[in-house]
Write a protein that holds these residues in place. Sequence first.
Motif, PDB file in Angstrom:
ATOM      1  N   ASP A  74       0.867  -1.175   0.000  1.00 55.50           N
ATOM      2  CA  ASP A  74       0.000   0.000   0.000  1.00 55.50           C
ATOM      3  C   ASP A  74       0.904   1.225   0.000  1.00 55.50           C
ATOM      4  OD1 ASP A  74      -1.732   2.074   0.408  1.00 55.50           O
ATOM      5  OD2 ASP A  74      -2.748   1.180   2.141  1.00 55.50           O
ATOM      6  N   SER A  75       1.026   1.893  -1.136  1.00 55.40           N
ATOM      7  CA  SER A  75       1.959   3.008  -1.261  1.00 55.40           C
ATOM      8  C   SER A  75       1.542   4.224  -0.441  1.00 55.40           C
ATOM      9  CB  SER A  75       2.128   3.394  -2.733  1.00 55.40           C
ATOM     10  OG  SER A  75       0.872   3.700  -3.292  1.00 55.40           O
ATOM     11  N   ALA A  76       0.320   4.220   0.091  1.00 56.09           N
ATOM     12  CA  ALA A  76      -0.128   5.341   0.916  1.00 56.09           C
ATOM     13  C   ALA A  76       0.450   5.266   2.325  1.00 56.09           C
ATOM     14  CB  ALA A  76      -1.654   5.358   0.979  1.00 56.09           C
ATOM     15  N   VAL A  77       0.971   4.103   2.704  1.00 53.31           N
ATOM     16  CA  VAL A  77       1.540   3.936   4.046  1.00 53.31           C
ATOM     17  C   VAL A  77       2.989   4.419   4.031  1.00 53.31           C
ATOM     18  CG1 VAL A  77       2.159   2.276   5.842  1.00 53.31           C
ATOM     19  CG2 VAL A  77       0.052   1.963   4.529  1.00 53.31           C
ATOM     20  N   THR A  78       3.294   5.361   4.913  1.00 50.67           N
ATOM     21  CA  THR A  78       4.657   5.894   4.973  1.00 50.67           C
ATOM     22  C   THR A  78       5.448   5.197   6.064  1.00 50.67           C
ATOM     23  OG1 THR A  78       3.974   7.656   6.470  1.00 50.67           O
ATOM     24  CG2 THR A  78       3.971   8.153   4.108  1.00 50.67           C
ATOM     25  N   MET A  79       6.766   5.246   5.945  1.00 50.91           N
ATOM     26  CA  MET A  79       7.630   4.620   6.944  1.00 50.91           C
ATOM     27  C   MET A  79       7.679   5.513   8.186  1.00 50.91           C
ATOM     28  SD  MET A  79      11.564   3.464   6.477  1.00 50.91           S
ATOM     29  CE  MET A  79      12.703   3.827   7.786  1.00 50.91           C
ATOM     30  N   PRO A  80       7.419   4.952   9.368  1.00 48.61           N
ATOM     31  CA  PRO A  80       7.489   5.761  10.590  1.00 48.61           C
ATOM     32  C   PRO A  80       8.902   6.322  10.801  1.00 48.61           C
ATOM     33  CG  PRO A  80       6.440   3.641  11.012  1.00 48.61           C
ATOM     34  CD  PRO A  80       7.024   3.579   9.629  1.00 48.61           C
ATOM     35  N   VAL A  81       8.962   7.588  11.186  1.00 46.34           N
ATOM     36  CA  VAL A  81      10.248   8.248  11.408  1.00 46.34           C
ATOM     37  C   VAL A  81      11.048   7.507  12.477  1.00 46.34           C
ATOM     38  CG1 VAL A  81      11.347  10.401  12.151  1.00 46.34           C
ATOM     39  CG2 VAL A  81       9.310  10.476  10.718  1.00 46.34           C
ATOM     40  N   GLU A  82      10.353   7.046  13.531  1.00 39.12           N
ATOM     41  CA  GLU A  82      11.042   6.349  14.632  1.00 39.12           C
ATOM     42  C   GLU A  82      11.750   5.088  14.134  1.00 39.12           C
ATOM     43  OE1 GLU A  82       7.224   6.237  14.948  1.00 39.12           O
ATOM     44  OE2 GLU A  82       7.698   8.373  14.957  1.00 39.12           O
ATOM     45  N   LEU A  83      11.144   4.408  13.150  1.00 36.81           N
ATOM     46  CA  LEU A  83      11.760   3.189  12.618  1.00 36.81           C
ATOM     47  C   LEU A  83      13.096   3.513  11.968  1.00 36.81           C
ATOM     48  CD1 LEU A  83      11.761   0.192  11.980  1.00 36.81           C
ATOM     49  CD2 LEU A  83      10.332   0.670   9.980  1.00 36.81           C
ATOM     50  N   GLY A  84      13.164   4.614  11.233  1.00 37.73           N
ATOM     51  CA  GLY A  84      14.425   5.042  10.634  1.00 37.73           C
ATOM     52  C   GLY A  84      15.493   5.273  11.685  1.00 37.73           C
ATOM     53  N   HIS A  85      15.101   5.898  12.805  1.00 35.69           N
ATOM     54  CA  HIS A  85      16.052   6.139  13.899  1.00 35.69           C
ATOM     55  C   HIS A  85      16.511   4.822  14.529  1.00 35.69           C
ATOM     56  CE1 HIS A  85      15.431  10.355  13.447  1.00 35.69           C
ATOM     57  NE2 HIS A  85      14.209  10.377  13.961  1.00 35.69           N
ATOM     58  N   GLU A  86      15.564   3.904  14.730  1.00 37.66           N
ATOM     59  CA  GLU A  86      15.906   2.606  15.318  1.00 37.66           C
ATOM     60  C   GLU A  86      16.880   1.836  14.429  1.00 37.66           C
ATOM     61  OE1 GLU A  86      12.474   0.271  16.391  1.00 37.66           O
ATOM     62  OE2 GLU A  86      11.481   2.004  17.302  1.00 37.66           O
ATOM     63  N   LEU A  87      16.629   1.865  13.124  1.00 38.61           N
ATOM     64  CA  LEU A  87      17.514   1.166  12.191  1.00 38.61           C
ATOM     65  C   LEU A  87      18.915   1.776  12.218  1.00 38.61           C
ATOM     66  CD1 LEU A  87      15.097   0.798   9.130  1.00 38.61           C
ATOM     67  CD2 LEU A  87      15.904  -1.040  10.624  1.00 38.61           C
ATOM     68  N   THR A  88      18.992   3.087  12.213  1.00 37.98           N
ATOM     69  CA  THR A  88      20.291   3.768  12.242  1.00 37.98           C
ATOM     70  C   THR A  88      21.041   3.453  13.533  1.00 37.98           C
ATOM     71  OG1 THR A  88      19.396   5.551  10.881  1.00 37.98           O
ATOM     72  CG2 THR A  88      21.428   6.014  12.063  1.00 37.98           C
ATOM     73  N   ASP A  89      20.322   3.458  14.658  1.00 36.30           N
ATOM     74  CA  ASP A  89      20.957   3.185  15.957  1.00 36.30           C
ATOM     75  C   ASP A  89      21.480   1.758  16.060  1.00 36.30           C
ATOM     76  OD1 ASP A  89      20.368   5.762  16.669  1.00 36.30           O
ATOM     77  OD2 ASP A  89      18.597   5.245  17.879  1.00 36.30           O
ATOM     78  N   ALA A  90      20.893   0.841  15.290  1.00 39.45           N
ATOM     79  CA  ALA A  90      21.285  -0.575  15.382  1.00 39.45           C
ATOM     80  C   ALA A  90      22.521  -0.902  14.557  1.00 39.45           C
ATOM     81  CB  ALA A  90      20.120  -1.457  14.931  1.00 39.45           C
ATOM     82  N   LEU A  91      23.011   0.050  13.765  1.00 43.15           N
ATOM     83  CA  LEU A  91      24.111  -0.235  12.849  1.00 43.15           C
ATOM     84  C   LEU A  91      25.472  -0.199  13.523  1.00 43.15           C
ATOM     85  CD1 LEU A  91      23.009   1.920   9.790  1.00 43.15           C
ATOM     86  CD2 LEU A  91      22.756  -0.537  10.072  1.00 43.15           C
TER      87      LEU A  91
END
Length: 198
Positions: A74-91
């Motif tokens: 569903d292209s109307a669903v955007t990626m949550p900003v918090e998820l981006g932060h969580e992914l970056t922090d896990a690297l």
Amino acid sequence: AIENLVQEAEQYGVTCRWQACPTLDWSSVAPSSGPRDRYLGKLLLSSAPLPEATGRKATLGRMLDRRSVRAEFDSAVTMPVELGHELTDALAPSVQLSIFESTTDKFAWAKLDELALKHKLEETPFRRELGEWLLPNDDELHPRGMRGREFGFDDRVTRELSARLRGELPMPVDQLSSIARAGRIGLCSASAICVLSC
């Protein structure tokens, strides 16, 4: 493999906490012709309450029936900003994450993926290896590969596609292009494409 073990252990009342080796040098972890063991870390186990039976059975069943869904999102669903932060922090420090969310960027990555896959599928050794990797739905013996049912294929489609990739049956002219193009749909409709580089 570790994440699967952790998820499964939880269903049996065992909590696992991963502790990475602090001195691990990732440059020493590479393909090798002989056994070159590297200590990566350890799992610390502790007992936990046993999950409720129905949920436990459903979770374990989903693990056994895992499948890759290559469908349109569903292209109307955007990626949550918090998820981006969580992914970056896990690297790890040497790994960089780039997130692409615009329609133009997603199409560009999807087209690149399609062309790269089509190019590889036209190479006989790669195609043959992929055919060997695609296992019959009832296969429980091979330690590597994925069964056709994990992609939503029935027995007939799995057998035929595997044989075509291995060169034992003729491959329709447009089938390789269709396989490569199918992934593009999912990438274009996804909320975001996350690219890791190191």
